[in-house]
Write an enzyme that holds these catalytic residues in place. Structure first.
Site, PDB file in Angstrom:
ATOM      1  N   THR A 263       0.844  -1.188   0.000  1.00  0.00           N
ATOM      2  CA  THR A 263       0.000   0.000   0.000  1.00  0.00           C
ATOM      3  C   THR A 263       0.881   1.241   0.000  1.00  0.00           C
ATOM      4  O   THR A 263       1.864   1.311   0.730  1.00  0.00           O
ATOM      5  CB  THR A 263      -0.943   0.024   1.224  1.00  0.00           C
ATOM      6  N   PHE A 265       1.160   5.199   0.735  1.00  0.00           N
ATOM      7  CA  PHE A 265       0.570   6.243   1.570  1.00  0.00           C
ATOM      8  C   PHE A 265       1.090   7.604   1.138  1.00  0.00           C
ATOM      9  O   PHE A 265       2.224   7.731   0.654  1.00  0.00           O
ATOM     10  CB  PHE A 265       0.928   6.016   3.040  1.00  0.00           C
TER      11      PHE A 265
END
Length: 361
Positions: A263, A265
């Site tokens: 992921t 960010f």
């Protein structure tokens, strides 16, 4: 221990002790210098923020380039990120907002990106992360923007559309999901809870190994862990960090369908970022709903040699099948060729917003 071995090790250990003392002295000297920098900045409030993403990245990149080993570049990054964080904290406490509660991947990303010498502000949802930073109750916010399995985090994209905040940095982490329960077994467990993205990232494993569990969304994986800590009928999908934070036991590790699941960010804030020579610029664009409009919109990038790294679309919610385009391009908005391309792009778009320029990870 063998006396001959002991005799060989003793001078090496004494040398390590001496080197450790030198390192400690130098780190403290660096810290005192950072405090002096802070004293100078206090005489010019608002003109030179304590957190300067581009400066921190330049320091670490220069050290990695000068490094002759055996320590690798990733270790240089990890070590100096913490040193910089501690020194930054001596100048001023930095408040960082993220999706909580304790043990969330957002919290992990916040501490990896900003270092441990920060004050965490746990928020119940992404909207609140933006709100507390916009209100000045936090200096930086950390929000997920895309996952390698499930794609864009749409709520983050929607919030970026209207916020006055800028993207000031990025950080990517490997996402390793665990199945957690209070007992460490599945006895009596009827439900599994997690953030919708996590449920989607583990759907194949759940269908194969726990097909009878009712799947329920939670505001975050850490919130699911908190609930599981109180309710023995609930299993949570969360990290091993969340397991430790909430006193849960791991039933199964690595249940994500993609072993390379990551992921990305974004760090959002109000501070400006200057060029570093290795930057990214994020934009939101919209064009009239007519033939060739998207092609014409992107032509200035190609004409001026500006590479596009990411292209996402979101409905404009006008009911007219119109879209906002989220575009990442290589370079800083102040780089000459990028600046020219952006000015031409602005003239061709019905909507044009620069979300920020920031150092690439």
């Amino acid at each position: 221990m063998d006396k001959e071995l002991q005799a060989k090790l003793l001078p090496l250990r004494q040398k390590i002790d001496a080197l450790d003392q030198q390192i400690l002295d130098l780190i403290n000297e660096r810290a005192r210098t950072a405090q002096a920098v802070g004293d100078v900045k206090h005489g010019h409030p608002g003109e030179s923020p304590v957190f300067r993403p581009e400066r921190e990245v330049q320091v670490i990149r220069a050290l990695a380039q000068a490094n002759e080993g055996p320590i690798d570049a990733a270790s240089i990054d990890a070590i100096w990120s913490q040193i910089i964080s501690v020194c930054r904290g001596l100048e001023q406490e930095i408040r960082v907002a993220y999706l909580g509660p304790a043990g969330s991947f957002s919290e992990q990303a916040a501490f990896e990106f900003m270092g441990n010498a920060i004050s965490g502000v746990s928020c119940p949802n992404f909207d609140e992360v933006f709100r507390v930073v916009e209100a000045g109750n936090a200096d930086v916010g950390i929000v997920p923007v895309e996952n390698s399995t499930e794609g864009a985090v749409n709520r983050t994209l929607d919030l970026l559309l209207n916020t006055p905040l800028k993207i000031v940095g990025e950080h990517s982490i490997l996402i390793r999901h665990c199945l957690l329960t209070k007992s460490g077994t599945m006895d009596g467990v009827t439900r599994v809870m997690a953030h919708p993205q996590a449920l989607a990232q583990c759907q194949h494993w759940l269908g194969l190994h726990q097909p009878g569990l009712q799947r329920e969304p939670a505001a975050s994986n850490a919130e699911a862990a908190r609930i599981a800590a109180e309710d023995p009928t609930v299993a949570a999908i969360a990290s091993d960090i969340a397991a430790r934070a909430w006193g849960l036991n791991i039933v199964e590790e690595g249940i994500q369908d993609d072993p390379m699941n990551r992921t990305r960010f974004l760090a959002i804030g109000r501070m400006p970022t200057l060029p570093t020579g290795g930057d990214m610029t994020s934009l939101i664009l919209a064009v009239p709903n007519e033939a060739g409009a998207v092609y014409q919109m992107l032509t200035p990038l190609a004409e001026h040699g500006v590479s596009m790294a990411r292209f996402e679309s979101r409905p404009a919610r006008t009911g007219q099948w119109e879209y906002y385009f989220y575009v990442d391009i290589e370079g800083h908005q102040d780089d000459p060729q990028v600046a020219v391309a952006l000015e031409l792009l602005r003239k061709r778009c019905a909507f044009f917003k620069i979300l920020g320029s920031f150092p690439k990870q």
